[in-house]
Write an enzyme that holds these catalytic residues in place. Structure first.
Site, PDB file in Angstrom:
ATOM      1  N   LYS A 245      89.187  99.794  17.454  1.00 24.25           N
ATOM      2  CA  LYS A 245      88.498  99.055  18.710  1.00 24.25           C
ATOM      3  C   LYS A 245      87.112  99.820  18.795  1.00 24.25           C
ATOM      4  CE  LYS A 245      88.565  99.861  23.848  1.00 24.25           C
ATOM      5  NZ  LYS A 245      89.482 100.328  24.979  1.00 24.25           N
ATOM      6  N   ASP A 250      82.092 101.052  27.343  1.00 19.96           N
ATOM      7  CA  ASP A 250      83.053 100.218  28.252  1.00 19.96           C
ATOM      8  C   ASP A 250      82.626 100.529  29.870  1.00 19.96           C
ATOM      9  OD1 ASP A 250      85.047  99.051  29.292  1.00 19.96           O
ATOM     10  OD2 ASP A 250      86.718 100.180  28.907  1.00 19.96           O
ATOM     11  N   LYS A 257      84.009 100.232  36.293  1.00 21.10           N
ATOM     12  CA  LYS A 257      84.691 101.485  36.463  1.00 21.10           C
ATOM     13  C   LYS A 257      84.058 102.213  37.495  1.00 21.10           C
ATOM     14  CE  LYS A 257      85.963 102.364  31.620  1.00 21.10           C
ATOM     15  NZ  LYS A 257      87.615 102.279  31.980  1.00 21.10           N
ATOM     16  N   ASP A 327      88.442  95.251  32.440  1.00 22.14           N
ATOM     17  CA  ASP A 327      88.616  96.684  31.868  1.00 22.14           C
ATOM     18  C   ASP A 327      89.655  96.871  31.018  1.00 22.14           C
ATOM     19  OD1 ASP A 327      87.562  99.063  31.682  1.00 22.14           O
ATOM     20  OD2 ASP A 327      88.399  99.864  33.428  1.00 22.14           O
ATOM     21  N   GLU A 329      89.719  95.400  28.098  1.00 23.72           N
ATOM     22  CA  GLU A 329      89.203  94.753  26.952  1.00 23.72           C
ATOM     23  C   GLU A 329      89.461  95.144  25.692  1.00 23.72           C
ATOM     24  OE1 GLU A 329      88.154  97.301  28.390  1.00 23.72           O
ATOM     25  OE2 GLU A 329      87.297  98.476  26.499  1.00 23.72           O
ATOM     26  N   ARG A 331      92.433  95.441  24.340  1.00 23.36           N
ATOM     27  CA  ARG A 331      93.276  94.727  23.729  1.00 23.36           C
ATOM     28  C   ARG A 331      92.893  93.150  23.291  1.00 23.36           C
ATOM     29  NH1 ARG A 331      96.902  95.616  29.003  1.00 23.36           N
ATOM     30  NH2 ARG A 331      95.859  97.569  28.797  1.00 23.36           N
TER      31      ARG A 331
HETATM   32  N1  BES Z   1      88.665 102.202  27.447  1.00 22.34           N
HETATM   33  C1  BES Z   1      89.650 102.304  28.527  1.00 22.34           C
HETATM   34  C2  BES Z   1      90.656 103.621  28.403  1.00 22.34           C
HETATM   35  C3  BES Z   1      90.191 104.638  28.502  1.00 22.34           C
HETATM   36  C4  BES Z   1      90.108 105.438  29.795  1.00 22.34           C
HETATM   37  C5  BES Z   1      90.020 105.694  27.174  1.00 22.34           C
HETATM   38  C6  BES Z   1      89.893 106.704  29.742  1.00 22.34           C
HETATM   39  C7  BES Z   1      89.570 106.801  27.345  1.00 22.34           C
HETATM   40  C8  BES Z   1      89.650 107.389  28.535  1.00 22.34           C
HETATM   41  C9  BES Z   1      90.270 100.933  28.277  1.00 22.34           C
HETATM   42  O1  BES Z   1      89.297  99.790  28.213  1.00 22.34           O
HETATM   43  C10 BES Z   1      90.593 100.780  29.775  1.00 22.34           C
HETATM   44  O2  BES Z   1      89.729 100.664  30.778  1.00 22.34           O
HETATM   45  N2  BES Z   1      91.741 100.670  30.245  1.00 22.34           N
HETATM   46  C11 BES Z   1      92.504 100.446  31.363  1.00 22.34           C
HETATM   47  C12 BES Z   1      93.231  99.620  31.390  1.00 22.34           C
HETATM   48  C13 BES Z   1      94.040  98.792  32.793  1.00 22.34           C
HETATM   49  C14 BES Z   1      92.847  97.928  33.583  1.00 22.34           C
HETATM   50  C15 BES Z   1      94.918  97.828  32.764  1.00 22.34           C
HETATM   51  C16 BES Z   1      92.960 101.765  31.873  1.00 22.34           C
HETATM   52  O3  BES Z   1      93.678 102.382  31.294  1.00 22.34           O
HETATM   53  O4  BES Z   1      92.709 102.011  33.106  1.00 22.34           O
HETATM   54 ZN    ZN Z   2      87.897 100.509  26.804  1.00 21.94          ZN
HETATM   55 ZN    ZN Z   3      88.085  99.129  29.779  1.00 23.07          ZN
END
Ligand code: BES
Ligand code: ZN
Ligand code: ZN
Length: 477
Positions: A245, A250, A257, A327, A329, A331
């Protein structure tokens, strides 16, 4: 840092001598003679420091016979390779100001001791000093490992160089690592190591139907890149494909966020950084495995052209995805990466991603989530154990697949609030064509809040060492 071998401690000299000590002050290799020579005061002195040789403890004393200082490092009761790595990393950090360091840690009776010490000592001294106006503190220029084999040293150094490369890329601020810049860095590395590389620009990304990568990139001013690298050494029979990835920042996109959640989101390309670091180590060691690295690179931003919650795209394998949360993203870009990976029918695919906060909630900051097919999972678990990196398998719960059902597309990109690491993996599985595949969710361990052994604050390069070990296992099978 030059790392050299020498057969015995006797007759050596340097600025610092690092000696191992087991619990209850049982002296490790080489320590006995030095201790005798230091004199009777030592025991009372170490009592005063409460140094008994527990793991993580260190004690510095004025040197003797050819050494400015002596540093005792604790290995606890029963050391294993990871205890040794942690001790060598701690010693490395403590030894930063000493130019020439000699150690007998490499003589501790553990398989791969010299390799572990070379690896961890180098990484314990890792610093990201690029943006400091004052030069970073000097580091050790020569490390002498008593009783080591030159090949083991080389191995430890090469893997450490791969990890350090990943750390440098992760620690770089997002503004300094636009997709084009990262692709350029990958191209330079590939050129140096004889790795074949193809970089797809935004037009080619569209033409090649990388719909997930395109969708995520729509809100960004800096154009995306898809980087595909192929290392094909003579004599290799097995093929391992890594998909990393590469979200260089992000913001969450329109499902934005909160500010605090964004602070560390330059880390969101750790998967891609780990793929580059692994390719560097594997190619420089000449490991006989076909290794493919696929890294979709983009920012996840909120520009006027950004994808909207509810938009639908078509991924590389033809599946349509309704994006309900921009968010989620990672995947989406991995979907294209995995779909591309299966086209070459590799023996094993491993994707590496800072994918879900849910995985961090489940396993904390030190442990990566591992999901996927049984054989692949067993192989990666074994490699991680050797590398001393903690992974924990989570189940692919088939009953949860329906959480990803969309009324108007083949699937949607989020489930409900529970089991988020699992639903993310179930989403990815839709793009793996039932091949052997492992997903490493490194959201927690990709980044460290502080120094700890050979781990340094910031990007860790977690998984490089595991993936090199995996490549070696596959080369040997
Ligand atoms: N990059 C984030 C995941 C992440 C969060 C990595 C904190 C490291 C520290 C990812 O893209 C994300 O935002 N995932 C969301 C998914 C949700 C919207 C289904 C998450 O984990 O909140
Ligand atoms: Zn991310
Ligand atoms: Zn994200």
């Amino acid at each position: 840092m030059d790392i050299v071998a020498r057969t015995e401690l006797a007759g050596s000299s340097g600025d610092l001598l690092v000696l191992p000590v087991f619990e209850d002050r049982v002296w490790g290799p080489g320590a006995e003679g030095v201790v005798a020579e230091l004199g009777d005061w030592l025991d009372a002195y170490l009592d005063g420091l409460d140094f008994s040789g527990k793991t993580g403890q260190t004690a510095a004393v004025p040197g003797s016979d050819g050494f400015g200082q002596v540093l005792f490092v604790g290995l606890g009761k029963e050391a294993d390779a990871e205890v040794l790595r942690k001790a060598a990393g701690t010693a490395g950090r403590a030894a930063m100001r000493y130019e020439k360091v000699v150690t007998t840690l490499s003589q501790v009776d553990i398989d791969g001791a010299a390799e572990a010490v070379a690896y961890a000592f180098v990484l314990g001294q890792y610093k990201y000093g690029k943006y400091l106006s004052k030069p970073k503190p000097s580091q050790t220029s020569e490390l002498v490992l008593v009783g080591a084999d030159a090949g083991d040293i080389e191995h430890g150094k090469s893997v450490a160089a791969g990890v350090a490369m990943a750390r440098d890329l992760i620690n770089e601020p997002a503004g300094g690592k636009k997709p084009e810049v990262l692709a350029e860095i990958a191209t330079t590395m590939a050129g140096e190591l004889g790795i074949d590389i193809k970089v797809y620009d935004e037009d080619e990304i569209e033409a090649e139907r990388f719909g997930g990568l395109r969708a995520v990139s729509l809100g960004a001013t800096n154009p995306p890149r898809m980087v595909v690298m192929n290392y094909r050494p003579d004599g290799a029979t097995k093929t391992l494909t890594l998909v990393g990835k590469g979200i260089v920042f992000d913001s969450g996109g329109l499902s934005i966020k909160p500010a605090a959640g964004m602070e560390t989101m330059k880390t969101d390309m750790s998967g891609a950084a780990v793929v580059y670091g692994t390719m560097r180590a594997v190619a420089s060691l000449g490991i006989k495995v076909n290794l493919t690295g696929i890294t979709p690179l983009t920012e996840n931003m909120t520009g006027g052209a950004a994808q909207r919650p509810g938009d639908i795209f078509t991924a590389r394998n033809g599946k349509t995805v309704e994006v309900l949360n921009t968010d989620a993203e990672g995947r989406l870009v991995l979907a294209d990466g995995l779909a591309l990976a299966v086209e070459d029918e590799p023996d094993l695919i491993v994707d590496i991603a800072t994918l879900t906060g849910a995985c961090m909630v489940a396993l904390g900051k030190k442990v990566a989530g591992l999901l996927g097919t049984d054989d692949g999972a067993a192989q990666v678990e074994a490699a991680a154990r050797r590398a001393g990196e903690q992974v924990w398998r989570l189940p692919m719960v088939e009953e949860y697949r329906s959480k990803l059902d969309s009324p108007i597309a083949d699937l949607k990109n989020i489930g409900d609030r529970y089991g988020g690491a699992i639903t993310a993996a179930l989403f990815l599985a839709e793009f793996t064509d039932e091949r052997q595949w492992v997903h490493l969710d490194i959201a927690g361990p990709a980044r460290a809040d502080g120094d700890d052994g050979y781990i340094t604050k910031g990007g860790t390069g977690f998984a490089v060492s595991t993936l090199v070990a995996l490549a070696e296992d596959m080369a040997a099978s």
